[in-house]
Enzyme design. Structure first.
Site, PDB file in Angstrom:
ATOM      1  N   SER A 172      23.333 -12.878   8.722  1.00 48.05           N
ATOM      2  CA  SER A 172      22.741 -13.671   9.791  1.00 48.05           C
ATOM      3  C   SER A 172      21.577 -14.467   9.223  1.00 48.05           C
ATOM      4  O   SER A 172      20.772 -13.934   8.457  1.00 48.05           O
ATOM      5  CB  SER A 172      22.254 -12.766  10.924  1.00 48.05           C
ATOM      6  N   HIS A 186      21.523 -22.037  12.453  1.00 46.11           N
ATOM      7  CA  HIS A 186      21.772 -20.609  12.592  1.00 46.11           C
ATOM      8  C   HIS A 186      23.214 -20.343  12.227  1.00 46.11           C
ATOM      9  O   HIS A 186      24.114 -21.113  12.582  1.00 46.11           O
ATOM     10  CB  HIS A 186      21.517 -20.148  14.034  1.00 46.11           C
ATOM     11  N   ASN A 188      25.999 -16.777  11.613  1.00 44.77           N
ATOM     12  CA  ASN A 188      26.197 -15.335  11.614  1.00 44.77           C
ATOM     13  C   ASN A 188      27.686 -15.067  11.459  1.00 44.77           C
ATOM     14  O   ASN A 188      28.498 -15.641  12.188  1.00 44.77           O
ATOM     15  CB  ASN A 188      25.674 -14.738  12.926  1.00 44.77           C
ATOM     16  N   TYR A 189      28.040 -14.211  10.506  1.00 45.65           N
ATOM     17  CA  TYR A 189      29.442 -13.803  10.344  1.00 45.65           C
ATOM     18  C   TYR A 189      29.463 -12.301  10.129  1.00 45.65           C
ATOM     19  O   TYR A 189      28.672 -11.762   9.353  1.00 45.65           O
ATOM     20  CB  TYR A 189      30.109 -14.561   9.194  1.00 45.65           C
ATOM     21  N   ARG A 190      30.368 -11.622  10.839  1.00 41.36           N
ATOM     22  CA  ARG A 190      30.309 -10.170  10.877  1.00 41.36           C
ATOM     23  C   ARG A 190      31.699  -9.533  11.002  1.00 41.36           C
ATOM     24  O   ARG A 190      32.660 -10.171  11.458  1.00 41.36           O
ATOM     25  CB  ARG A 190      29.442  -9.718  12.052  1.00 41.36           C
ATOM     26  N   GLY A 339      17.663   3.505  15.074  1.00 40.01           N
ATOM     27  CA  GLY A 339      17.290   3.202  13.699  1.00 40.01           C
ATOM     28  C   GLY A 339      17.263   1.727  13.394  1.00 40.01           C
ATOM     29  O   GLY A 339      17.187   1.337  12.230  1.00 40.01           O
ATOM     30  N   TYR A 342      13.543  -3.652  13.558  1.00 42.35           N
ATOM     31  CA  TYR A 342      13.135  -4.712  14.473  1.00 42.35           C
ATOM     32  C   TYR A 342      12.588  -5.938  13.752  1.00 42.35           C
ATOM     33  O   TYR A 342      12.760  -7.068  14.224  1.00 42.35           O
ATOM     34  CB  TYR A 342      12.103  -4.167  15.472  1.00 42.35           C
ATOM     35  N   SER A 344      13.708  -7.223  11.060  1.00 40.05           N
ATOM     36  CA  SER A 344      14.854  -8.033  10.644  1.00 40.05           C
ATOM     37  C   SER A 344      15.537  -8.680  11.840  1.00 40.05           C
ATOM     38  O   SER A 344      15.976  -9.832  11.779  1.00 40.05           O
ATOM     39  CB  SER A 344      15.850  -7.168   9.868  1.00 40.05           C
TER      40      SER A 344
END
Length: 381
Positions: A172, A186, A188-190, A339, A342, A344
């Site tokens: 991201s 921006h 993001n790849y997931r 866990g 925050y 990041s």
């Protein structure tokens, strides 16, 4: 490797004529050549898959999250995705650093007690980039009940067991340039998978790339969308139109009645036609960020701008913050995950933003022109 094939073929072809003319030898030569060609074609087609065998982790921004010996041995989608995002993170960070004389990315490799970790790369207060973040995360553990409920609402058919093991890997990035003539980008790849506890897994890919200009340059908008369309068309001709529409609808600040930017592509829950096709598409999209964005930075980074341009940029950044904190699904998932890191997750927020009561740009101004596009998305290609 390929020189070895060439030398091998030359040695075979240098056999005396009398011997080569024998049918047996001809069959041996033919079989060797066919095997060599077939091996080359296989490796060429599956270079990402076989890259797990020749990992050069010196090119990464930090040591991989998964142990290197596992990355070398394991050819599952989880490890292939991790290697891909490590490569993309490094290539994009290095492309951005070339614009800065003194600033470099600060690298923070972190571990998550519940399982996995990530690599956060942040560059701040540069001449070109006021803030640039490029993060990867490779995490696993037990899916939070709230997240499982949200995913079931999207149609995910998980097992009914209380504790669902999950794995997620993604990259991201959000780039906030200093010059208002340079857009924010921006991407993001997931990859996400859930173990159903009965020997089956539910998996899918998601992601996208979108751009948020402050001063609209139509040529830049066309370039950005054209590179995305070209990338999509390599895989499926319907992808660009479908995913552009999805992007326009997703990055919508409902309470403002406007989009966050001029869009791009966005998709989620991609699991057809098969895992390999999905992975290749996501890999190409991630690698497409540099050609879609870097030329725009190069073109606009030295352009002059006024005090009013800067104030408008800060106002638009405020809208960016509103979307990310109120609507963005990825931010919500991150904040509800045990866990979670925050720092990041909130990396996407700009260093400076502004809110002005009832601000309204003058009609026919460049600010008004941008706002019209944000309210009424256009077809750029």
């Amino acid at each position: 490797m390929w020189s070895a094939f060439g030398n091998f073929s030359s040695r075979l072809l240098s056999i005396p004529n009398t011997l080569r003319k024998s049918r047996k030898c001809q069959r041996i030569v033919a079989a060797a050549v066919v095997t060599s060609v077939a091996s080359y074609e296989y490796i060429k087609r599956n270079k990402v898959y076989l890259a797990t065998q020749v990992i050069d982790d010196t090119k990464f921004m930090a040591e991989p999250i998964t142990e290197k010996k596992i990355l070398l041995q394991d050819r599952e989608m989880k490890t292939r995705m991790e290697i891909m995002i490590l490569n993309v993170q490094s290539e994009f960070c290095k492309a951005l650093e070339k614009f800065e004389d003194t600033q470099k990315f600060k690298i923070d490799r972190w571990k998550r007690p519940e399982g996995g970790g990530g690599i956060t790369c942040v560059m701040e207060d540069g001449d070109v980039f006021e803030k640039a973040g490029v993060n990867i995360s490779v995490v696993h553990g037990i899916l939070p009940p709230a997240a499982a409920q949200q995913m079931r609402a999207r149609g995910k058919k998980f097992s009914n067991i209380d504790k669902l093991p999950f794995f997620a890997a993604g990259i991201s990035s959000v780039i906030h340039p200093r010059n208002p003539n340079v857009p924010t980008i921006h991407f993001n790849y997931r990859y996400f998978e859930v173990d159903n506890g009965d020997g089956t897994k539910t998996w899918w890919f998601g992601g996208g790339t979108d751009m948020t200009p402050y001063i609209l340059d139509e040529d830049d908008a066309r370039h950005f969308h054209a590179t995305l369309k070209e990338c999509c068309n390599k895989h499926e001709n319907s992808y660009y139109s479908r995913f552009k529409k999805w992007c326009d609808e997703y990055f919508y600040v409902k309470h403002r009645g406007e989009r966050r930017g001029i869009g791009g592509i966005f998709f989620d829950d991609l699991d057809t036609p098969n895992a390999e096709s999905c992975f290749q598409f996501v890999s190409d999209c991630a690698e497409n960020v540099i050609p879609s964005y870097i030329p725009i930075v190069e073109k606009n980074k030295e352009k002059g701008y006024s005090y009013e341009d800067r104030q408008w940029q800060l106002l638009r950044r405020g809208r960016y913050v509103e979307f990310n904190l109120i609507y963005d699904r990825g931010t919500k998932f991150g904040l509800m995950t045990p866990g979670a890191r925050y720092e990041s997750i909130l990396m996407s927020l700009p260093p400076f933003a502004k809110w002005q009561y009832c601000h309204s740009p003058k009609e026919k101004s460049k600010e008004y022109k941008l706002l019209e596009v944000l309210r009424n998305p256009r077809e750029w290609v």
